[in-house]
Design a protein around this motif. Sequence first.
Motif, mmCIF file in Angstrom:
data_model
loop_
_atom_site.group_PDB
_atom_site.id
_atom_site.type_symbol
_atom_site.label_atom_id
_atom_site.label_comp_id
_atom_site.label_asym_id
_atom_site.label_seq_id
_atom_site.Cartn_x
_atom_site.Cartn_y
_atom_site.Cartn_z
ATOM 1 N N LEU A 207 -86.327 -0.050 40.024
ATOM 2 C CA LEU A 207 -85.102 1.103 40.025
ATOM 3 C C LEU A 207 -85.294 2.021 39.881
ATOM 4 C CD1 LEU A 207 -82.726 1.255 38.240
ATOM 5 C CD2 LEU A 207 -83.381 1.001 36.290
ATOM 6 N N TRP B 75 -85.581 2.426 44.186
ATOM 7 C CA TRP B 75 -84.044 2.410 44.385
ATOM 8 C C TRP B 75 -83.488 3.934 43.469
ATOM 9 C CZ3 TRP B 75 -79.275 2.431 41.774
ATOM 10 C CH2 TRP B 75 -78.000 1.521 42.057
ATOM 11 N N VAL C 233 -74.090 -0.783 35.369
ATOM 12 C CA VAL C 233 -74.634 -1.747 36.628
ATOM 13 C C VAL C 233 -73.911 -2.333 37.010
ATOM 14 C CG1 VAL C 233 -75.966 -3.917 37.846
ATOM 15 C CG2 VAL C 233 -77.287 -2.066 35.584
ATOM 16 N N THR D 72 -83.987 4.701 31.675
ATOM 17 C CA THR D 72 -85.369 4.358 32.366
ATOM 18 C C THR D 72 -86.079 5.212 31.426
ATOM 19 O OG1 THR D 72 -84.718 6.614 33.657
ATOM 20 C CG2 THR D 72 -83.739 4.500 34.371
#
Lengths: 136, 131
Positions: free
Chosen positions: A45, A48, B49, B77
């Motif tokens: 991720l 990306w 998402v 994250t």
Amino acid sequence: MALAPKTHKRPLSPHLQIYRPQITSVLSISHRLTGIALYFGLLLLAAWLLTLAAYPPCFAWMQGLLKTLLGQVVLFGWAFCFFYHLLNGVRHLAWDAGAGFALPDVYRTGWAVVGGSVFLTILAYGTAAGWWVNFI
Amino acid sequence: MHDKDEKMQSAYGRIHGLGSAKDGTGHWWAQRVSAVALLGLGTWFVYAVLIFTAMEPVAARDWLAQPLNSILLALFTLTALYHGQLGLQVVIEDYVHTHARKYAALVLVQFVTYGAMAAVVYAIAKISLGV
């Protein structure tokens, strides 16, 4: 200096090979395995996001890679790991608070986690893939 | 005095800083706090998402550039990477028994985690601020 000989291959006491898998032990090790998989997915991720921000050609290449069968399997697998680790994590937090330790509860919540993560994975993946578009 | 002090402390406060390494409880607690945070942030990430995949790439990038979305993505994250680092540390400590290999693996996980964190922060800043 006398070193103990390391060559003896003594049998370990009842060990993984001869234990029938139990839902408790299988779900426990699965929590770790999904956690490890999620970490590597996070690195993906990060890569990306970096290509989305700064390297458009790389981003297009990555998007193409994710559309292949292997890419979709990885995404589906990561989604399952995500929901499994999330739901089983709630179970762990409840145990940390001292709740749900009775064996019937452990079995019941364990199967609920398995069913819930399969359901949520299919729901999320299917929504992203547009599986239900024709039904709405 | 001892009794009085104990009554003023939580169960966590009584054991914090104990044990041979003096920091096991801190690790355990950090793992739980980040886990609780990830319940909310992870749920938002699923929503993000789904929004993202429903859009064309250019529109999706703009959606991500909105302040709240950038902040939440950074929080998700970074918290997830931190939580993952704590988890991998435990796995390494449990299964890697050779001293040199164990510390090499622990340092590697630290480096990779901080590298990924830096990459994510840079990427989100660039998307959001357009530098």
